[in-house]
Design an enzyme around this catalytic site. Sequence first.
Site: not given
Lengths: 143, 208
Positions: A37, A39, A63, A106
């Site tokens: 992602c 991240d 996100c 996440c």
Amino acid sequence: MAYGEKLIDHYENPRNIGSMDKHATDVGTGLVGAPACGDVMKLQIKVSSEGIIEDAKFKTFGCGSAIASSSLVTEWVKGKTLDEAEGIKNTQIAQHLALPPVKIHCSVLAEDAIKAAIADYRKKSGKAQNVQTASEPATVAAQ
Amino acid sequence: MTAQPAPTSDRAPASAACWSCSGTLDRDGLFCESCGALQPPRIVDHFVRFGLPAAFDIAIPALDRRYFELQRRMHPDRFAARLPKEREYSLQHAANLNDAFQTLKAPVRRAEYLLALKGRPMRGSGQETVDDEEILVHAMAMREALAEANTPAAADAVVADACAQFERVTKDLAAAFAANDLAAAARQTLRLKYLDKFVEDARERRRP
């Protein structure tokens, strides 16, 4: 997709955003990423001499679920001992925020971040003690 | 997302007998030379499918050419009036070709695929997390620079810098693969993956 109220709250009003001095001996820093992602999550803890987490800060690029997960973890770990904080599981985070299945990773990122911060603090404080004990014989030798 | 590549032992050519008439197959093993029937797709890796060497540094024009040629020959429309089995095979061929092309065309996906093919899948290919400090510190600095860019021109400069880095890392990655240094290749792939995602997100945000 409907996101839970708690998730939106943490996303819109994230707690404890910021940074601490990563070189300070009472600060532990965890830096982890989820490349799929893009991240990046940095989570820092400030630990008292009694081994209690006094403060926690985070900085996350990712996100909404990644931001909410790290915000929640910083809130949870304050006032906890290192062992207690280490026991936080991603499933608890995911459940609390009602993360949809595609966003479970996440919460894994947040669990990994707090574990990394604790490990970093332990490594540093262990090293600080070693330096002290190692310097003692040296002082003796100098006399 | 990352399909497991077929093992390298499958790089050998297929056994050569037509399913329909037991005749001899053409050089690519795609059609029967006797009855012209389309053959089932073979289990081969993406490089073999396009007749390319299993390397990072592949000729993209050759990949494009081969893809469009095969896609045309395998196109389901060409088999509308043929046997049901051939229609089914053409669909499978078309799907395999698309998957192989998408994987090999993009540098990050090609690198991840090649690492898996060489038996050293990169950590962070799926949903795993990574803790490479240098790469993550750098990724965070880039995100911060973009967040702090308060004019479109400043944001464009950050993206242009990321694109230049992408080119450099791609060269380093090619060199690592050429030297068969898979540990270095995995690290450069991780670096490239972060840059790729960064540029994608930044462009997404710039879109009106």
